[in-house]
Design an enzyme around this catalytic site. Structure first.
Site, short mmCIF file in Angstrom:
data_model
loop_
_atom_site.label_atom_id
_atom_site.label_comp_id
_atom_site.label_asym_id
_atom_site.label_seq_id
_atom_site.Cartn_x
_atom_site.Cartn_y
_atom_site.Cartn_z
N THR A 1 3.92 -4.61 -4.56
CA THR A 1 5.01 -4.48 -3.59
C THR A 1 6.25 -3.97 -4.33
O THR A 1 6.26 -3.82 -5.54
CB THR A 1 5.33 -5.82 -2.90
OG1 THR A 1 5.78 -6.76 -3.89
CG2 THR A 1 4.11 -6.39 -2.18
N PHE B 1 0.85 -1.20 0.00
CA PHE B 1 0.00 0.00 0.00
C PHE B 1 0.88 1.25 0.00
O PHE B 1 0.77 2.12 0.84
CB PHE B 1 -0.95 -0.04 1.20
CG PHE B 1 -2.23 0.73 0.97
CD1 PHE B 1 -2.99 0.54 -0.18
CD2 PHE B 1 -2.69 1.64 1.92
CE1 PHE B 1 -4.17 1.25 -0.39
CE2 PHE B 1 -3.88 2.35 1.73
CZ PHE B 1 -4.61 2.15 0.57
N LYS C 1 11.96 -3.50 -18.74
CA LYS C 1 10.85 -3.21 -19.66
C LYS C 1 11.11 -3.79 -21.05
O LYS C 1 10.19 -4.31 -21.68
CB LYS C 1 10.61 -1.70 -19.71
CG LYS C 1 10.05 -1.19 -18.37
CD LYS C 1 10.11 0.33 -18.27
CE LYS C 1 9.61 0.82 -16.93
NZ LYS C 1 9.93 2.23 -16.66
N1 HSE Z 1 11.51 4.78 -12.21
C1 HSE Z 1 10.66 4.54 -13.34
C2 HSE Z 1 10.87 5.65 -14.36
C3 HSE Z 1 9.23 4.44 -12.88
O1 HSE Z 1 11.55 6.62 -14.05
O2 HSE Z 1 10.39 5.54 -15.48
C4 HSE Z 1 8.33 3.67 -13.76
O3 HSE Z 1 8.76 2.38 -14.03
#
Ligand code: HSE
Length: 350
Positions: A98, A10, A226
């Site tokens: 989390t 949370f 990503k």
């Molecule tokens: N720390 C990441 C960014 C947050 O700056 O894009 C989202 O994944």
């Protein structure tokens, strides 16, 4: 329909979702026909509460925002740990938000598995598990007949995974290239204006873009997670962390940025995924790109991704890649897909 949720974690994102569900309650009921209730929240620092009748989100948010334990909530069962909440609560879906660990993926991987084993759907914005073991987790969810959705792992609520999987369905995506980390893009944009690296990083942290450990941003780990998700989920790859060359922005100096500007170029941290000789390859590295490239115009914490496919050529989507409500929205979108599939808002839009 009634959709019962348990939120594990949370912090910023979990609270972002709670805020959206609270504000949009009536709208979601009327326009989408879905009534969400949060029956449990469990957080390592704030404690936990389970109340089968549905928690009052405004009360819960007030407690958390004031730094109080959510166990101070007036009703319900207190003290269950995250696994007990996942297994024993009467939630339909577990929202796992989390802390992201890109090395082990834990405790999230174990949370995901416990949800699947309990026959519960799982939505998450947690990149670690999806980057580290997407195939195994997707197979497990399928075997148990539950949904596993993670739109917010790449570009927060900007719908890149849905765009590629649904709207570009039927094309063959050959190449994906873009700016996937807001913190580094913010730093590079501010350095172009003359700010020092450390001052720009501090601002990005203050604005809540940066990871808890900003090394994950500036050394390219976040963008790496990503690109692995894009490669493995959208292009059918099976890439591991060690398969992807990674370089962050910490080696760039103000002089490098100045020299690029003089040549009408800009430094950007670029994530790439492409098909090459029958396999899928990916990389993360800073590149100088000409100011005429659409990605050069993406400033600040904004992200952008260009998909190149056989029928359409390049299609670029630009939008937020981080933020409390932006990432909370990704979860809402996944939850609506579980509730009503592709029928969301169809009467309003067509
Ligand atoms: N720390 C990441 C960014 C947050 O700056 O894009 C989202 O994944």
């Amino acid at each position: 329909m009634h959709h019962r949720l348990a939120i594990i974690g949370f912090g910023t994102v979990g609270r972002g979702l709670a805020e959206i569900l609270h504000k949009k309650k009536e709208d979601l009921k009327q326009r989408c026909g879905v009534e969400f209730s949060v029956v449990a929240v469990s957080d390592l620092l704030l404690g936990s509460v389970y109340w089968e009748k549905g928690l009052k989100l405004s009360q819960l948010l007030n407690l958390a925002n004031e730094g109080q334990s959510i166990a101070a909530y007036p009703d319900g069962i207190k003290g269950w740990d995250s696994f007990r909440v996942i297994k024993e609560s009467r939630a339909d879906t577990i929202v796992e938000v989390t802390y992201t660990d890109l090395k082990t993926g834990e405790p999230a991987i174990s949370h995901f598995k416990a949800a699947f084993e309990s026959g519960k759907h799982l939505v998450t914005t947690n990149k670690g598990p999806v980057a580290l073991c997407y195939r195994d987790l997707a197979a497990m969810a399928e075997e148990r007949g539950v949904q596993f959705r993670f739109e917010g792992t790449v570009m927060s609520g900007t719908p890149v995974l849905n765009l590629a999987a649904r709207t570009l369905a039927g094309t063959t995506i050959k190449d994906i290239r873009g700016i996937l980390n807001g913190t580094t893009n913010y730093i590079l944009t501010e350095m172009e204006k003359g700010l020092s690296y450390s001052a720009a990083l501090k601002q990005a942290q203050e604005m809540g873009y940066a990871e808890a450990n900003p090394e994950a941003d500036v050394e390219g780990w976040d963008a790496l997670a990503k690109v692995i998700i894009l490669a493995n989920v959208l292009l059918g790859g099976d890439l591991k962390v060690q398969d992807v060359p990674r370089k962050g922005i910490t080696g760039l100096t103000p002089e490098d940025i100045h020299r690029a500007a003089q040549a009408e170029m800009r430094w950007k941290l670029i994530g790439k995924v492409q098909r090459e000789n029958g396999s899928v390859v990916a990389s993360v590295a800073p590149e100088t790109i000409p100011n005429s490239d659409p990605l050069a115009g993406i400033g600040g914490a904004t992200n952008a991704l260009t998909f190149t496919s056989d029928f359409l050529g390049p299609v670029t989507i630009v939008g937020p890649g981080a933020g409390r409500l932006e990432t909370g929205y990704a979860l809402l979108n996944d939850l609506l897909h579980i509730s009503v599939g592709d029928g969301i808002g169809s009467k309003d839009f067509w």
